[in-house]
Design an enzyme around this catalytic site. Structure first.
Site, short mmCIF file in Angstrom:
data_model
loop_
_atom_site.label_atom_id
_atom_site.label_comp_id
_atom_site.label_asym_id
_atom_site.label_seq_id
_atom_site.Cartn_x
_atom_site.Cartn_y
_atom_site.Cartn_z
N LYS A 111 105.88 64.84 91.91
CA LYS A 111 105.79 64.18 93.23
C LYS A 111 107.20 63.98 93.74
O LYS A 111 108.15 63.80 92.97
CB LYS A 111 105.11 62.83 93.10
CG LYS A 111 104.57 62.30 94.41
CD LYS A 111 103.30 63.05 94.78
CE LYS A 111 102.44 62.35 95.79
NZ LYS A 111 101.06 62.83 95.70
N1 GLU Z 1 99.77 65.44 97.99
C1 GLU Z 1 98.47 65.86 97.57
C2 GLU Z 1 97.97 65.02 96.41
O1 GLU Z 1 98.39 63.89 96.24
C3 GLU Z 1 98.43 67.36 97.30
C4 GLU Z 1 99.32 67.84 96.22
C5 GLU Z 1 99.37 69.37 96.10
O2 GLU Z 1 98.62 70.04 96.78
O3 GLU Z 1 100.18 69.85 95.29
O4 GLU Z 1 97.13 65.40 95.66
#
Ligand code: GLU
Length: 422
Positions: A111
């Protein structure tokens, strides 16, 4: 209740550690392994200086956390938000590890985020911020190593800038460096709608699991961004009644059901759902307390907590945002509601279709929308059933714990097979 870094109820990292400890205890996991999993593999803090339109330079701080790469490349979004902290990003990357393992896609958790209020920046300032941030995290990302995606206040345009910046450095186009791109640049059909669609599929399965049906179910959704809108749209196509929605400025309610597309158009034109014709106003806080069949918090974390948990009257809650319910409130609501679906399952549709996008990019072979949606459905329905079966194994544990046990077992098995080296 404000986020307080010393309060385990609202500090996301403390929350994530507490959830890990609880599920580890259920399967009798060694405390050494719990300690191992509490610490991310790598966290990078970067300076992001941006030349503003007026010529001045503003300095922002950004992070990328890579939590656990034992099952594959790190995967997870990048958020732009004034409350981003390193601890929050670490917690979110830990949740991504569990999310990917739970739905059984070959990624580890990652993240990232920049501490910025994107609403104060012009489009060109946002572009410069994105390009500089991408350059700053280049040493730790690649299409086989760590693949970013959109998250709060980032979108397909942000991903296009990231992909372009990375590709310009490499000297050739690397579509697989990010997911959630525009379809024109190697994005997947169905990625834009995937998270909300996943929320809807999980809501439908949840209704079935409690012996009910989604048809004519009353649904309140907090948040009308990408996830909230697509959840509302897909659920109303399934026959549900979307009775209330909100955004950061306030909410609207109509017990006969809101026209979700007219509402989306109205929000695009006016910037908010507030004062949508044919509806009554409702505050964000009161929306959470409505007596509805399904409550879907689809905005930010920590909105249901010790101070308002006793007022929640929904039969079911489906966590579309990441971490919308604090642990104390979650325990209370698991006793009170018929089903509380944890974020790591409820909002996993996004990363599942991100996985499909990445596969398509690597193969340079693109799927039609029907295939994307079919495969999304298959992966989600299986994960939902796994959660129900695992919960039966343990009795009346939290649904989150059942989901966590599945994820944890998979991560631990990969760790065991790979071993510790050197
Ligand atoms: N930000 C989204 C989540 O929290 C998608 C993450 C992604 O597609 O890699 O799952």
């Amino acid at each position: 209740m404000k986020a307080d870094p010393t309060n385990p109820e609202t500090n996301p990292y403390e929350m994530a550690c507490r959830q890990l400890e609880r599920s580890a205890e259920l399967i009798g996991l060694d405390s050494e392994l719990v300690d191992y999993l509490k610490v991310p593999d790598r966290v990078l803090t970067v300076k992001v200086p941006v030349r503003m339109d007026d010529g001045r330079i503003r300095v922002f701080v950004g992070y990328r956390s890579q939590h656990c790469g034992v099952r594959g490349p790190y995967k997870g979004g990048i958020r732009y938000h004034p409350n981003v902290t390193m601890e929050e990003v670490i917690a979110l990357s830990m949740w991504m590890t569990w999310k990917c393992a739970l739905v059984d896609i070959p990624f580890g958790g990652g993240k990232g985020g920049v501490r910025v209020n994107p609403k104060e920046l012009s489009n060109s300032e946002l572009e410069r911020l994105t390009r500089r941030f991408t350059t700053a995290i280049m040493p730790i990302i690649s299409e086989n190593r760590d693949i970013p995606a959109p998250d709060i206040y980032t979108d397909s345009q942000t991903m296009a800038w990231m992909m372009d910046t990375y590709s310009v450095y490499k000297g050739y186009t690397v579509p697989g460096i990010v997911t959630g791109k525009p379809v024109e640049l190697g994005g997947s059909l169905g990625r834009e709608s995937a998270t909300g669609r996943g929320v809807a599929i999980i809501t439908r399965e949840s209704a079935k699991a409690i012996g009910s049906t989604i048809k004519d179910a009353s649904i309140a959704i907090q948040g009308y961004g990408n996830v909230g809108y697509w959840a509302a749209k897909t659920l109303s196509e399934m026959g549900a009644r979307i009775v209330a929605v909100s955004d950061s400025r306030g909410g609207v309610i109509n017990w006969d059901g809101l026209d979700v597309d007219a509402l989306a158009r109205y929000k695009r034109e006016t910037g908010s759902v507030v004062d949508f014709p044919g509806s009554e106003p409702i505050s964000n806080e009161n929306l959470l307390k409505l007596k509805v069949d399904v409550l879907i918090p689809a905005a930010i974390g920590g909105v249901i907590h010790g101070d308002n948990m006793k007022k929640i009257r929904a039969r079911m809650i489906v966590e579309a945002a990441n971490g919308p319910i604090t642990p104390e409130a979650e325990e209370h609501l698991n006793r009170k509601c018929e089903l509380v679906v944890p974020d790591i399952l409820a909002n996993s549709g996004g990363v599942i279709v991100s996985y499909f996008e990445w596969v398509q990019d690597l193969e340079r072979y693109f799927w039609d929308l029907d295939r994307v949606n079919r495969e999304l459905e298959r992966v989600l329905v299986k994960a939902f059933r796994d959660m129900i079966v695992t919960r039966q194994e343990f009795g009346r544990i939290l649904w989150r714990d059942a989901a966590m046990v599945i994820a944890l077992r998979r991560v631990i098995e990969s760790l065991r097979l790979r071993g510790l080296w050197p």
